[in-house]
Design an enzyme around this catalytic site. Structure first.
Site, PDB file in Angstrom:
ATOM      1  N   LEU A  40      45.166  42.806  38.443  1.00 17.28           N
ATOM      2  CA  LEU A  40      44.814  43.508  39.695  1.00 17.28           C
ATOM      3  C   LEU A  40      45.118  42.656  40.915  1.00 17.28           C
ATOM      4  O   LEU A  40      44.821  41.464  40.931  1.00 17.28           O
ATOM      5  CB  LEU A  40      43.328  43.864  39.663  1.00 17.28           C
ATOM      6  CG  LEU A  40      42.727  44.555  40.895  1.00 17.28           C
ATOM      7  CD1 LEU A  40      41.685  45.599  40.467  1.00 17.28           C
ATOM      8  CD2 LEU A  40      42.073  43.551  41.860  1.00 17.28           C
ATOM      9  N   ASN A  42      44.278  42.590  45.059  1.00 15.95           N
ATOM     10  CA  ASN A  42      43.664  43.252  46.220  1.00 15.95           C
ATOM     11  C   ASN A  42      43.986  42.489  47.496  1.00 15.95           C
ATOM     12  O   ASN A  42      45.176  42.251  47.730  1.00 15.95           O
ATOM     13  CB  ASN A  42      42.208  43.642  45.990  1.00 15.95           C
ATOM     14  CG  ASN A  42      41.241  42.549  45.671  1.00 15.95           C
ATOM     15  OD1 ASN A  42      41.442  41.793  44.735  1.00 15.95           O
ATOM     16  ND2 ASN A  42      40.165  42.461  46.416  1.00 15.95           N
ATOM     17  N   ASP A  43      43.037  42.142  48.311  1.00 12.34           N
ATOM     18  CA  ASP A  43      43.299  41.768  49.706  1.00 12.34           C
ATOM     19  C   ASP A  43      44.413  40.739  49.921  1.00 12.34           C
ATOM     20  O   ASP A  43      44.498  39.752  49.193  1.00 12.34           O
ATOM     21  CB  ASP A  43      42.048  41.128  50.329  1.00 12.34           C
ATOM     22  CG  ASP A  43      40.784  41.877  50.056  1.00 12.34           C
ATOM     23  OD1 ASP A  43      40.836  42.962  49.470  1.00 12.34           O
ATOM     24  OD2 ASP A  43      39.711  41.355  50.416  1.00 12.34           O
ATOM     25  N   GLN A  59      44.389  38.227  46.666  1.00 12.47           N
ATOM     26  CA  GLN A  59      43.340  38.308  45.651  1.00 12.47           C
ATOM     27  C   GLN A  59      43.972  38.777  44.347  1.00 12.47           C
ATOM     28  O   GLN A  59      44.605  39.839  44.299  1.00 12.47           O
ATOM     29  CB  GLN A  59      42.262  39.307  46.096  1.00 12.47           C
ATOM     30  CG  GLN A  59      41.421  38.804  47.243  1.00 12.47           C
ATOM     31  CD  GLN A  59      40.442  37.733  46.766  1.00 12.47           C
ATOM     32  OE1 GLN A  59      39.465  38.022  46.111  1.00 12.47           O
ATOM     33  NE2 GLN A  59      40.722  36.481  47.115  1.00 12.47           N
ATOM     34  N   SER A 103      38.231  36.372  49.471  1.00  7.21           N
ATOM     35  CA  SER A 103      39.195  36.425  50.578  1.00  7.21           C
ATOM     36  C   SER A 103      38.965  35.403  51.671  1.00  7.21           C
ATOM     37  O   SER A 103      37.843  34.937  51.888  1.00  7.21           O
ATOM     38  CB  SER A 103      39.191  37.829  51.188  1.00  7.21           C
ATOM     39  OG  SER A 103      39.836  38.696  50.299  1.00  7.21           O
ATOM     40  N   ARG A 161      30.988  36.933  53.499  1.00  5.44           N
ATOM     41  CA  ARG A 161      32.300  36.490  52.988  1.00  5.44           C
ATOM     42  C   ARG A 161      33.476  36.782  53.929  1.00  5.44           C
ATOM     43  O   ARG A 161      33.338  37.429  54.943  1.00  5.44           O
ATOM     44  CB  ARG A 161      32.568  37.155  51.638  1.00  5.44           C
ATOM     45  CG  ARG A 161      32.465  38.664  51.636  1.00  5.44           C
ATOM     46  CD  ARG A 161      32.742  39.232  50.239  1.00  5.44           C
ATOM     47  NE  ARG A 161      32.473  40.645  50.193  1.00  5.44           N
ATOM     48  CZ  ARG A 161      31.324  41.190  49.765  1.00  5.44           C
ATOM     49  NH1 ARG A 161      30.340  40.430  49.322  1.00  5.44           N
ATOM     50  NH2 ARG A 161      31.155  42.497  49.795  1.00  5.44           N
ATOM     51  N   ASP A 162      34.650  36.289  53.506  1.00  4.31           N
ATOM     52  CA  ASP A 162      35.963  36.572  54.104  1.00  4.31           C
ATOM     53  C   ASP A 162      36.186  35.871  55.449  1.00  4.31           C
ATOM     54  O   ASP A 162      36.447  36.512  56.476  1.00  4.31           O
ATOM     55  CB  ASP A 162      36.179  38.098  54.266  1.00  4.31           C
ATOM     56  CG  ASP A 162      35.849  38.867  52.991  1.00  4.31           C
ATOM     57  OD1 ASP A 162      35.961  38.274  51.908  1.00  4.31           O
ATOM     58  OD2 ASP A 162      35.480  40.066  53.080  1.00  4.31           O
ATOM     59  N   GLU A 220      33.383  43.945  55.793  1.00  3.24           N
ATOM     60  CA  GLU A 220      34.209  42.973  55.084  1.00  3.24           C
ATOM     61  C   GLU A 220      35.445  42.625  55.918  1.00  3.24           C
ATOM     62  O   GLU A 220      35.862  43.386  56.789  1.00  3.24           O
ATOM     63  CB  GLU A 220      34.670  43.546  53.738  1.00  3.24           C
ATOM     64  CG  GLU A 220      33.520  43.805  52.770  1.00  3.24           C
ATOM     65  CD  GLU A 220      33.984  44.163  51.356  1.00  3.24           C
ATOM     66  OE1 GLU A 220      33.438  43.607  50.401  1.00  3.24           O
ATOM     67  OE2 GLU A 220      34.888  44.996  51.223  1.00  3.24           O
TER      68      GLU A 220
HETATM   69  C1  FRU Z   1      37.548  43.347  49.992  1.00  5.91           C
HETATM   70  C2  FRU Z   1      36.770  42.345  49.159  1.00  5.91           C
HETATM   71  C3  FRU Z   1      36.361  41.141  49.983  1.00  5.91           C
HETATM   72  C4  FRU Z   1      36.209  40.073  48.942  1.00  5.91           C
HETATM   73  C5  FRU Z   1      37.327  40.409  47.989  1.00  5.91           C
HETATM   74  C6  FRU Z   1      37.045  40.112  46.552  1.00  5.91           C
HETATM   75  O1  FRU Z   1      38.376  44.156  49.206  1.00  5.91           O
HETATM   76  O2  FRU Z   1      35.665  42.960  48.576  1.00  5.91           O
HETATM   77  O3  FRU Z   1      35.192  41.339  50.749  1.00  5.91           O
HETATM   78  O4  FRU Z   1      36.346  38.791  49.475  1.00  5.91           O
HETATM   79  O5  FRU Z   1      37.576  41.783  48.140  1.00  5.91           O
HETATM   80  O6  FRU Z   1      38.188  40.321  45.775  1.00  5.91           O
END
Ligand code: FRU
Length: 492
Positions: A40, A42-43, A59, A103, A161-162, A220
């Site tokens: 997978l 993601n970000d 991610q 992230s 986070r982030d 986020e």
């Molecule tokens: C957004 C999120 C972030 C986090 C990350 C984890 O999609 O939930 O807040 O850091 O993905 O993969």
């Protein structure tokens, strides 16, 4: 490198090898969008240009097609078209990030690349603690973790986070996405002289913050930057209710424009505007490149939005990034346009003509292809107009409203819609199609619709429908796609 780090890297590359042929055989694989080599994606994270090279981290969950203890994958490029798959930058190998290197962002300081990220620790019901951590590199290939640099201030839950870092005047600033103990989404600000010691300044925006009403239980992936002297906060709030044609996805991504005073700190801003009107867009990140452009990349996915119904899962991968977009300000709002480098991918023009259709339900004009770019400019649009893509998705325009529809991923007997009001009428559609993605830039980037599409593989045609008379010019290019040098696979 710790033994744990070595072990995680080894297991991830074994996973890539194990599923390589299955992943690559999937007809829904893409030619000019970043995808995970397995598992997978993601970000986008740590999006930056350093010494001429663009770096895009992401991610990455290598071990399955669900969320979990993320790695930071790493791609690099000198021109946004020819890419190199680098070794993973960070793995969840330490006590402070053992359940995910979540992230974050990158900055350059004293000729070193600094990564800031969230170290996630899970409890029984989601995050038990989230630390803001740093890692440093001299060469953008290997990264040395520096451990925790920010611990959560009082008043916030473990959803914290982030980090996104930027430089302004004499300080470094860092924003974090947060949830207050009364379950409201917030963005909080820190500052530092040295990137190591951080002072907490307070919240700058959020649900029930300033003049804002209730607007979500968690915010986020914040990002703060200036565009034409406007301060922009891009953020992805969770828990916002759908309202008319707004906030239709499970979670949202958009921005506030206004004036940020870092000293108080206060951010006086206008209302929230969604950055994208399609089905899949979330957690975008921006950076200023060496040409001075503000470039955005988003994740073409939304958490918890029927992710497990994506058909690519049976081939051991899921999700991708958007194409990079350049941001500008037109006096009222952000405008997004595909970066000009993408023109490099164009093969010969397949079609360039003027077309008029009148009360025609099914005009096929030889427009086919699964990795193509279309530029449609309207000369006359009397009543209604629609484009059908591969007997699957359709984009229709009627009385100032543009609607994208596609079958529901879980219940295919249902059709789902995403809509946007196009105030000044429809003048231009700039469309990028790549096997299982659709990105539609409306009127030069006033609105964008980004979505995954999973049509039957043999369906080829793009059809046009008009009620009343519609005249437009159309250009079509076949796109050659990005190239990848796969260092990650060859080195492991
Ligand atoms: C957004 C999120 C972030 C986090 C990350 C984890 O999609 O939930 O807040 O850091 O993905 O993969």
């Amino acid at each position: 490198m710790s033994a744990n780090d070595v072990e995680l890297r080894k297991s991830a590359s074994e996973e890539v090898k194990k599923h390589k042929s299955k992943v690559e055989s999937d007809p829904y694989r893409l030619t000019y969008h970043h995808m995970p080599p397995v598992g997978l994606m993601n970000d986008p994270n740590g999006w930056i240009q350093w010494k001429g090279t663009y770096h895009l981290f992401y991610q990455w969950m290598p071990f399955n097609t669900d969320h979990g203890a993320k790695f930071w994958g790493h791609l690099s490029s000198s021109d946004l078209i020819h890419w190199k798959e680098e070794d993973a930058a960070l793995t969840p190998s330490d006590w402070f990030d053992r359940d995910g290197v979540f992230s974050g962002s990158a900055v350059v300081h004293n000729d070193q690349l600094y990564l800031f990220y969230t170290g996630n620790i899970d409890g029984e019901n989601g995050a038990e603690e989230e630390y803001q951590c740093a890692a440093v590199s001299n060469d953008a290939v290997t990264f040395e973790k520096k451990g925790v640099v920010i611990e959560r201030p009082e008043g916030y839950t473990a959803n914290f986070r982030d980090p996104k870092v930027w430089r302004e005047d004499d300080y470094w600033y860092l924003v974090v996405g947060a949830q207050s103990v009364d379950m409201q989404g917030k963005v909080v600000l820190f500052r530092s002289h040295d990137l190591t010691n951080w002072e907490y300044l307070g919240p700058i925006a959020g649900s029930l913050e300033g003049e804002m009403g209730v607007f979500g239980y968690m915010w986020e992936c914040p990002d703060v930057f200036k565009i034409n002297n406007k301060d922009i906060l891009v953020v992805s709030p969770q828990g916002v209710e759908a309202e008319g044609m707004h906030y239709a996805n499970t979670y949202q991504s958009g921005y506030f424009a206004g004036k940020l005073d870092v000293n108080t700190p206060t951010f006086s801003h206008d209302g929230f505007k969604e950055l994208d009107r399609g089905f899949e867009f979330y957690a975008p990140q921006t950076m200023e490149d060496e040409k001075g452009r503000r470039l955005l990349i988003g994740w073409m996915g939304v958490p918890d939005q029927y992710e497990q119904a994506h058909p690519t899962i049976e081939n051991h991968w899921i999700h991708c990034m958007t194409i990079p977009r350049e941001l500008s300000w037109n006096g009222e709002q952000i405008i997004q346009t595909p970066v000009e480098e993408l023109k490099e991918m164009r093969g010969p023009v397949l079609l360039h003509s003027s077309i008029t259709i009148e009360n025609d339900q099914n005009a096929i004009r030889g427009i086919q292809g699964r990795a193509i770019e279309l530029n449609i400019e309207f000369e006359e649009l009397e009543d209604q107009f629609a484009i059908e893509f591969f007997q699957y998705a359709s984009l229709s325009y009627k009385k100032g409203i543009l609607t994208l529809s596609r079958p529901h991923f879980e219940d295919k007997s249902k059709t789902e819609f995403r809509r946007a009001e196009i105030n000044q009428g429809l003048h231009r559609l700039h469309i990028f199609i790549d096997h299982s993605t659709l990105e539609i830039f409306v009127n030069g980037g006033e609105e964008v619709f980004t979505s995954r599409i999973f049509p039957q593989h043999e369906a080829e045609d793009i059809l046009f429908t008009s009620l009343g008379k519609t005249s437009f010019s159309i250009e079509q290019w076949k796109l050659n796609g990005y190239t990848y040098e796969n260092k990650f696979l060859s080195s492991s």
